[in-house]
Design a protein around this motif. Sequence first.
Motif, PDB file in Angstrom:
ATOM      1  N   UNK A 124       0.833  -1.196   0.000  1.00 33.63           N
ATOM      2  CA  UNK A 124       0.000   0.000   0.000  1.00 33.63           C
ATOM      3  C   UNK A 124       0.879   1.262   0.000  1.00 33.63           C
ATOM      4  N   UNK A 125       0.395   2.288  -0.679  1.00 31.75           N
ATOM      5  CA  UNK A 125       1.148   3.549  -0.792  1.00 31.75           C
ATOM      6  C   UNK A 125       1.488   4.123   0.577  1.00 31.75           C
ATOM      7  N   UNK A 126       0.569   4.017   1.523  1.00 33.44           N
ATOM      8  CA  UNK A 126       0.790   4.594   2.856  1.00 33.44           C
ATOM      9  C   UNK A 126       2.017   3.988   3.534  1.00 33.44           C
ATOM     10  N   UNK A 127       2.203   2.689   3.398  1.00 35.71           N
ATOM     11  CA  UNK A 127       3.349   2.032   4.034  1.00 35.71           C
ATOM     12  C   UNK A 127       4.650   2.448   3.356  1.00 35.71           C
ATOM     13  N   UNK A 128       4.614   2.597   2.044  1.00 37.40           N
ATOM     14  CA  UNK A 128       5.815   3.016   1.316  1.00 37.40           C
ATOM     15  C   UNK A 128       6.197   4.452   1.687  1.00 37.40           C
ATOM     16  N   UNK A 129       5.195   5.286   1.896  1.00 40.44           N
ATOM     17  CA  UNK A 129       5.472   6.670   2.292  1.00 40.44           C
ATOM     18  C   UNK A 129       6.102   6.730   3.687  1.00 40.44           C
ATOM     19  N   UNK A 130       5.578   5.935   4.614  1.00 40.51           N
ATOM     20  CA  UNK A 130       6.141   5.927   5.961  1.00 40.51           C
ATOM     21  C   UNK A 130       7.570   5.399   5.948  1.00 40.51           C
ATOM     22  N   UNK A 131       7.794   4.307   5.223  1.00 38.97           N
ATOM     23  CA  UNK A 131       9.148   3.741   5.142  1.00 38.97           C
ATOM     24  C   UNK A 131      10.114   4.747   4.524  1.00 38.97           C
ATOM     25  N   UNK A 132       9.657   5.458   3.517  1.00 34.13           N
ATOM     26  CA  UNK A 132      10.498   6.453   2.866  1.00 34.13           C
ATOM     27  C   UNK A 132      10.828   7.592   3.820  1.00 34.13           C
ATOM     28  N   UNK A 148       1.495   9.571   4.750  1.00 41.33           N
ATOM     29  CA  UNK A 148       1.447   8.160   5.126  1.00 41.33           C
ATOM     30  C   UNK A 148       0.438   7.881   6.221  1.00 41.33           C
ATOM     31  N   UNK A 149       0.422   8.746   7.245  1.00 38.67           N
ATOM     32  CA  UNK A 149      -0.527   8.561   8.350  1.00 38.67           C
ATOM     33  C   UNK A 149      -1.959   8.684   7.843  1.00 38.67           C
ATOM     34  N   UNK A 150      -2.218   9.651   6.965  1.00 44.64           N
ATOM     35  CA  UNK A 150      -3.563   9.809   6.400  1.00 44.64           C
ATOM     36  C   UNK A 150      -3.951   8.563   5.602  1.00 44.64           C
ATOM     37  N   UNK A 151      -2.997   8.001   4.866  1.00 47.15           N
ATOM     38  CA  UNK A 151      -3.274   6.787   4.098  1.00 47.15           C
ATOM     39  C   UNK A 151      -3.599   5.603   4.982  1.00 47.15           C
ATOM     40  N   UNK A 152      -2.899   5.471   6.091  1.00 44.73           N
ATOM     41  CA  UNK A 152      -3.177   4.376   7.030  1.00 44.73           C
ATOM     42  C   UNK A 152      -4.573   4.539   7.630  1.00 44.73           C
ATOM     43  N   UNK A 153      -4.955   5.770   7.932  1.00 47.07           N
ATOM     44  CA  UNK A 153      -6.298   6.025   8.461  1.00 47.07           C
ATOM     45  C   UNK A 153      -7.371   5.574   7.472  1.00 47.07           C
ATOM     46  N   UNK A 154      -7.139   5.815   6.183  1.00 42.37           N
ATOM     47  CA  UNK A 154      -8.085   5.363   5.156  1.00 42.37           C
ATOM     48  C   UNK A 154      -8.161   3.837   5.107  1.00 42.37           C
ATOM     49  N   UNK A 155      -7.003   3.191   5.253  1.00 41.30           N
ATOM     50  CA  UNK A 155      -7.000   1.725   5.260  1.00 41.30           C
ATOM     51  C   UNK A 155      -7.793   1.188   6.450  1.00 41.30           C
ATOM     52  N   UNK A 156      -7.643   1.814   7.600  1.00 43.38           N
ATOM     53  CA  UNK A 156      -8.404   1.397   8.782  1.00 43.38           C
ATOM     54  C   UNK A 156      -9.896   1.565   8.539  1.00 43.38           C
ATOM     55  N   UNK A 157     -10.276   2.653   7.871  1.00 41.61           N
ATOM     56  CA  UNK A 157     -11.696   2.889   7.575  1.00 41.61           C
ATOM     57  C   UNK A 157     -12.227   1.809   6.633  1.00 41.61           C
TER      58      UNK A 157
END
Length: 344
Positions: A227-235, A267-276
């Motif tokens: 997922x894009x969110x995880x790649x953004x956080x890792x980056x 990344x945090x915003x993307x993770x929130x969307x995944x949780x939703x």
Amino acid sequence: MKTTFISSSTLWNSPRSTLDKLQSELVKANKEVVTGRHMDVGLALGRKTGKSLSLRQERAALDALTDSNTSATLRLKSTSAALDQVRTAGDNFKNALIGMHVGAQDIALIQSQARASLDKLVGNLNENVGNQFLFGGVNSRVQPLKAYDAGPRAAINKAFLDYFTFPQTDAQVADITPAQMQAFIDGPLADLFETQWKGTWSNASDQNIQSLISPTERVETSGNANETAFRQLAMAYTMTFDLGIAGLNDQTREYLLNRVIGTLGEGVAGVTELEADLGTAQRKIDDANERMSLQKTFFEERITNYEAIDPAEAKVRVDQLSTQIQTSYSLTAQLNQLSLINFI
């Protein structure tokens, strides 16, 4: 004229001749009282047996889906818990950077925090339940992410060296301008977290697990480490501790940290969307379970109409059979006492 020979043996065995049948009938009647249904449904229903079997098969299919939904719910809850930890760690690190005036003395601290956060991210995305990795997508038997030192570090060092022509530990790092750092981040570094993510970092599948939650509905019940969110956080974490930040000049370091904060926010915003999305899937499962529960109740009522016996009638049959068996035993005992000696 012909007479029939009658012996004492014949008299003794006469009551016994029906005893086996009575006992068999008693077992049948007792079972019907306990189960509330015909002992032999096929014999009792005749041509209607097929309808009863069809109803039972439909109910069994709903039972199987309900059991499957229990496993899917466990996976969703475990995945949501892992995502919550990922989101919290990213948010905390972002907030720490926002409130920090980074000086030379703070560099080692934020590098350490960033590396710890990256290791925690990898650990969260490598969690497994029941020997299935939560973030492997359909490739749930293989660990999704590689450890940073098992490949990604070498790839990032090579990209830095190829672009700037000197390693991160070289004194020339201080000459890197904000524009040069921007070009590197948006070019070679971004490529490592986009087109080269799979293979360099990830073994996960892009396709999530889909579960049949009702006879007519499927939903995705897993996540994947691509997922894009995880790649953004890792980056973001990697930029903080492994781009020669300690040797950068103040302007370039400030630009770099601002990019880190922005990337963490995305990344945090993307993770929130995944949780939703997972919450939506869980709600669909709950609704499907509720509908299937009502359907099972309906099927059970129809099955009962076909297969149920009258408990009062069954109890009367049990009592009658018990009485006949006791009478048979008593009569046999009396016949056993008959002897011609008693009459001589």
